[in-house]
Design a protein around this motif. Structure first.
Motif, PDB file in Angstrom:
ATOM      1  N   ILE A 160      73.597  26.913  -5.169  1.00  0.00           N
ATOM      2  CA  ILE A 160      75.035  26.645  -5.085  1.00  0.00           C
ATOM      3  C   ILE A 160      75.824  27.951  -5.192  1.00  0.00           C
ATOM      4  O   ILE A 160      76.775  28.181  -4.438  1.00  0.00           O
ATOM      5  N   PHE A 161      75.425  28.827  -6.107  1.00  0.00           N
ATOM      6  CA  PHE A 161      76.097  30.123  -6.261  1.00  0.00           C
ATOM      7  C   PHE A 161      76.010  30.940  -4.974  1.00  0.00           C
ATOM      8  O   PHE A 161      77.005  31.518  -4.529  1.00  0.00           O
ATOM      9  N   ILE A 162      74.823  30.996  -4.372  1.00  0.00           N
ATOM     10  CA  ILE A 162      74.643  31.751  -3.131  1.00  0.00           C
ATOM     11  C   ILE A 162      75.484  31.152  -2.010  1.00  0.00           C
ATOM     12  O   ILE A 162      76.152  31.875  -1.260  1.00  0.00           O
ATOM     13  N   ALA A 163      75.487  29.839  -1.874  1.00  0.00           N
ATOM     14  CA  ALA A 163      76.284  29.196  -0.827  1.00  0.00           C
ATOM     15  C   ALA A 163      77.770  29.453  -1.041  1.00  0.00           C
ATOM     16  O   ALA A 163      78.508  29.732  -0.088  1.00  0.00           O
ATOM     17  N   TRP A 164      78.225  29.383  -2.281  1.00  0.00           N
ATOM     18  CA  TRP A 164      79.639  29.560  -2.592  1.00  0.00           C
ATOM     19  C   TRP A 164      80.101  30.992  -2.311  1.00  0.00           C
ATOM     20  O   TRP A 164      81.219  31.221  -1.886  1.00  0.00           O
ATOM     21  N   ASN A 165      79.223  31.969  -2.552  1.00  0.00           N
ATOM     22  CA  ASN A 165      79.569  33.388  -2.412  1.00  0.00           C
ATOM     23  C   ASN A 165      78.918  34.054  -1.203  1.00  0.00           C
ATOM     24  O   ASN A 165      78.778  35.274  -1.184  1.00  0.00           O
ATOM     25  N   TRP A 166      78.529  33.282  -0.205  1.00  0.00           N
ATOM     26  CA  TRP A 166      77.769  33.838   0.911  1.00  0.00           C
ATOM     27  C   TRP A 166      78.512  34.950   1.640  1.00  0.00           C
ATOM     28  O   TRP A 166      77.926  35.956   2.025  1.00  0.00           O
ATOM     29  N   LYS A 167      79.806  34.807   1.851  1.00  0.00           N
ATOM     30  CA  LYS A 167      80.562  35.816   2.595  1.00  0.00           C
ATOM     31  C   LYS A 167      80.483  37.171   1.890  1.00  0.00           C
ATOM     32  O   LYS A 167      80.245  38.195   2.526  1.00  0.00           O
ATOM     33  N   ALA A 168      80.689  37.182   0.603  1.00  0.00           N
ATOM     34  CA  ALA A 168      80.632  38.436  -0.157  1.00  0.00           C
ATOM     35  C   ALA A 168      79.205  38.981  -0.222  1.00  0.00           C
ATOM     36  O   ALA A 168      78.987  40.182  -0.075  1.00  0.00           O
ATOM     37  N   LEU A 169      78.236  38.110  -0.434  1.00  0.00           N
ATOM     38  CA  LEU A 169      76.844  38.561  -0.537  1.00  0.00           C
ATOM     39  C   LEU A 169      76.319  39.104   0.784  1.00  0.00           C
ATOM     40  O   LEU A 169      75.554  40.064   0.817  1.00  0.00           O
ATOM     41  N   SER A 170      76.732  38.510   1.902  1.00  0.00           N
ATOM     42  CA  SER A 170      76.240  38.976   3.201  1.00  0.00           C
ATOM     43  C   SER A 170      76.890  40.295   3.612  1.00  0.00           C
ATOM     44  O   SER A 170      76.366  41.007   4.469  1.00  0.00           O
ATOM     45  N   ALA A 171      78.025  40.647   3.019  1.00  0.00           N
ATOM     46  CA  ALA A 171      78.684  41.915   3.335  1.00  0.00           C
ATOM     47  C   ALA A 171      78.087  43.089   2.560  1.00  0.00           C
ATOM     48  O   ALA A 171      78.315  44.245   2.922  1.00  0.00           O
TER      49      ALA A 171
END
Length: 112
Positions: A24-35
């Motif tokens: 859930i954390f990864i899905a919620w923050n995907w935009k920031a994590l993928s950058a």
């Protein structure tokens, strides 16, 4: 034997909940994590460009100044005539070039 099965079941449930929360954390923050992979190469290119062409410091001094050990830098290339620096880190290449004394250096393709 029953007690061991019960303990294993509880451990399985706890691990499942933890994995679910991480997902859930990864899905919620995907935009920031993928950058994130673009950050080290962009940061180093911009800082090296500014050090070389805005501050006018020698290349060895700039490389020593910007050196960090968190993310390995694969390559650096310097275009002294075109006043540009290209850096590759985490499989991403970013280029920064000098614009003017007033504006300094900018990263090519920033904001895309």
């Amino acid at each position: 034997m029953k007690r061991a099965k019960r303990v294993l079941k509880i451990i399985g449930i706890v691990l499942g909940v933890i994995l679910g929360l991480v997902g859930i954390f990864i899905a919620w923050n995907w935009k920031a994590l993928s950058a994130f992979p673009l950050l080290p190469s962009g940061y180093e290119a911009k800082e090296l460009c500014s050090c070389l062409f805005v501050e006018g410091r020698p290349q060895p001094d700039c490389e020593a100044f910007i050196r960090q050990s968190v993310v390995p830098i694969d390559s650096r290339s310097f275009d002294m005539e075109g006043k540009a620096v290209t850096v590759t880190a985490l499989w991403n290449t970013r280029r920064a070039h000098f614009v003017s004394e007033r504006f300094g250096c900018v990263i090519d393709g920033a904001g895309k």
